[in-house]
Design a protein around this motif. Structure first.
Motif, short mmCIF file in Angstrom:
data_model
loop_
_atom_site.label_atom_id
_atom_site.label_comp_id
_atom_site.label_asym_id
_atom_site.label_seq_id
_atom_site.Cartn_x
_atom_site.Cartn_y
_atom_site.Cartn_z
N ASP A 1 -21.36 7.78 3.23
CA ASP A 1 -21.03 8.98 4.17
C ASP A 1 -21.05 8.18 5.80
O ASP A 1 -21.54 8.75 6.57
CB ASP A 1 -22.13 9.96 4.35
CG ASP A 1 -21.62 11.17 4.89
OD1 ASP A 1 -20.42 11.43 4.63
OD2 ASP A 1 -22.12 12.01 5.43
N LEU A 2 -20.48 7.18 5.71
CA LEU A 2 -20.10 6.29 7.01
C LEU A 2 -18.63 6.05 7.01
O LEU A 2 -17.81 6.01 6.19
CB LEU A 2 -20.59 5.02 7.11
CG LEU A 2 -22.34 4.80 7.15
CD1 LEU A 2 -22.73 3.73 7.03
CD2 LEU A 2 -22.65 5.37 8.44
N PRO A 3 -18.05 6.09 8.44
CA PRO A 3 -16.83 5.84 8.31
C PRO A 3 -16.62 4.41 7.75
O PRO A 3 -17.43 3.41 8.02
CB PRO A 3 -16.55 5.49 9.87
CG PRO A 3 -17.75 6.40 10.56
CD PRO A 3 -18.82 6.20 9.67
N CYS A 4 -15.44 4.02 7.12
CA CYS A 4 -15.42 2.77 6.37
C CYS A 4 -14.02 2.26 6.57
O CYS A 4 -12.81 2.84 6.51
CB CYS A 4 -15.54 3.06 4.80
SG CYS A 4 -15.46 1.89 3.76
N ALA A 5 -14.22 0.85 6.84
CA ALA A 5 -12.85 0.03 6.76
C ALA A 5 -13.03 -0.76 5.33
O ALA A 5 -14.04 -1.44 4.95
CB ALA A 5 -13.13 -0.88 7.98
N MET A 6 -11.77 -1.06 5.02
CA MET A 6 -11.77 -1.74 3.68
C MET A 6 -10.47 -2.94 3.87
O MET A 6 -9.77 -2.95 4.44
CB MET A 6 -11.40 -0.98 2.50
CG MET A 6 -11.62 -1.34 1.07
SD MET A 6 -11.48 -0.21 -0.19
CE MET A 6 -10.73 -1.05 -1.43
N ASP A 7 -10.84 -4.17 3.06
CA ASP A 7 -10.00 -5.12 3.16
C ASP A 7 -8.83 -4.73 2.35
O ASP A 7 -8.90 -4.48 1.10
CB ASP A 7 -10.59 -6.33 2.66
CG ASP A 7 -10.00 -7.57 2.89
OD1 ASP A 7 -8.96 -7.80 2.80
OD2 ASP A 7 -10.80 -8.66 3.10
N LEU A 8 -7.63 -5.05 2.68
CA LEU A 8 -6.23 -4.86 2.05
C LEU A 8 -6.40 -5.89 0.98
O LEU A 8 -5.48 -5.41 -0.01
CB LEU A 8 -5.24 -5.07 2.74
CG LEU A 8 -4.70 -3.64 3.73
CD1 LEU A 8 -3.50 -4.07 4.64
CD2 LEU A 8 -4.34 -2.53 2.56
N LEU A 9 -7.00 -6.94 1.14
CA LEU A 9 -7.10 -7.87 0.03
C LEU A 9 -7.24 -7.43 -1.52
O LEU A 9 -6.91 -7.97 -2.50
CB LEU A 9 -7.58 -9.24 0.38
CG LEU A 9 -7.06 -10.16 1.30
CD1 LEU A 9 -8.06 -11.45 1.76
CD2 LEU A 9 -5.59 -10.63 0.97
N LEU A 10 -8.27 -6.39 -1.19
CA LEU A 10 -8.99 -5.80 -2.64
C LEU A 10 -7.92 -5.27 -3.41
O LEU A 10 -8.15 -4.97 -4.59
CB LEU A 10 -10.21 -5.19 -2.11
CG LEU A 10 -11.24 -5.97 -1.58
CD1 LEU A 10 -12.40 -4.88 -0.81
CD2 LEU A 10 -11.94 -6.88 -2.43
N LEU A 11 -7.00 -4.74 -2.67
CA LEU A 11 -6.13 -3.90 -3.75
C LEU A 11 -5.09 -4.56 -4.53
O LEU A 11 -4.63 -3.79 -5.49
CB LEU A 11 -5.13 -3.17 -2.51
CG LEU A 11 -5.92 -1.97 -1.91
CD1 LEU A 11 -4.78 -1.28 -0.93
CD2 LEU A 11 -6.68 -1.15 -2.49
N ALA A 12 -5.10 -5.70 -4.61
CA ALA A 12 -4.58 -6.64 -5.45
C ALA A 12 -5.12 -6.75 -6.73
O ALA A 12 -4.65 -7.16 -7.77
CB ALA A 12 -4.02 -8.14 -4.92
N HIS A 13 -6.18 -6.15 -7.10
CA HIS A 13 -6.91 -6.50 -8.20
C HIS A 13 -7.31 -5.10 -9.03
O HIS A 13 -7.27 -4.00 -8.34
CB HIS A 13 -8.33 -6.98 -7.91
CG HIS A 13 -8.21 -8.29 -7.12
ND1 HIS A 13 -7.85 -9.54 -7.78
CD2 HIS A 13 -8.30 -8.62 -5.92
CE1 HIS A 13 -7.75 -10.58 -6.97
NE2 HIS A 13 -7.94 -9.85 -5.91
N ASP A 14 -7.43 -5.16 -10.39
CA ASP A 14 -7.79 -3.92 -11.00
C ASP A 14 -9.03 -3.60 -10.77
O ASP A 14 -9.19 -2.37 -10.84
CB ASP A 14 -7.34 -4.26 -12.64
CG ASP A 14 -6.11 -4.46 -12.99
OD1 ASP A 14 -5.20 -4.01 -12.24
OD2 ASP A 14 -5.88 -5.27 -13.95
N PHE A 15 -9.94 -4.48 -10.77
CA PHE A 15 -11.49 -4.16 -10.42
C PHE A 15 -11.96 -4.93 -9.36
O PHE A 15 -11.57 -6.04 -9.13
CB PHE A 15 -12.13 -4.35 -11.69
CG PHE A 15 -12.09 -3.17 -12.74
CD1 PHE A 15 -12.50 -1.95 -12.52
CD2 PHE A 15 -11.08 -3.72 -13.72
CE1 PHE A 15 -12.24 -0.90 -13.65
CE2 PHE A 15 -10.79 -2.62 -14.73
CZ PHE A 15 -11.30 -1.55 -14.52
#
Length: 150
Positions: A106-120
């Motif tokens: 429950d915090l504002p969250c930033a995520m790395d776009l590189l992670l979207l290249a993977h199924d898991f």
């Protein structure tokens, strides 16, 4: 919000995630990748970031060679960003640094776009003897990610 392992496991399972148990703590992305036989790019540590006094969760790909703090501050719309100290991480999350969960903070969250290249992707599950395996798309949705690290 304090850590609740049962709620975490149930939330992860409802969205195709799996909590994996292991005998030894995995202290680095490199150890995690070797243990699970995955690419470094699939490891997803959750960092608790203090950016100009505001707290964020930041999920980065293990493929990155460290954090570009200026770039992260810019992504967060702040003048500077740094890791929160271990005491503060425990206070905010209820978990130790290094085991911070990928979900449920429950915090504002930033995520790395590189992670979207993977199924898991694989990351913290709130306990050093557990790792969460989950789709990065589910992870982004569940964390209501609105800031993307490129």
């Amino acid at each position: 919000m304090k850590w609740n392992p049962e709620a975490f496991a149930a939330l992860a399972a409802r969205h195709g995630g799996e909590v994996l148990q292991h005998q030894q703590p995995l202290r680095s992305a490199r150890q995690g990748a070797a243990h699970f036989g995955i690419a470094m790019a699939q490891t997803a540590p959750t960092l608790i970031i203090d950016a100009d006094g505001d707290i964020f969760a930041c999920i980065l790909s293990g493929a990155r060679d460290g954090v570009d703090w200026d770039k992260l501050a810019q992504t967060l719309g702040r003048s500077q960003a740094r890791l929160a100290d271990r005491r503060r991480v425990r206070e905010i999350t209820g978990c130790d640094a290094g085991a911070v969960p990928l979900l449920g903070l429950d915090l504002p969250c930033a995520m790395d776009l590189l992670l979207l290249a993977h199924d898991f992707v694989y990351g913290g599950a709130g306990d050093p003897l557990r790792t969460l395996k989950i789709s990065p798309h589910a992870l982004a949705e569940l964390n209501r990610v609105s800031l993307w690290y490129e």
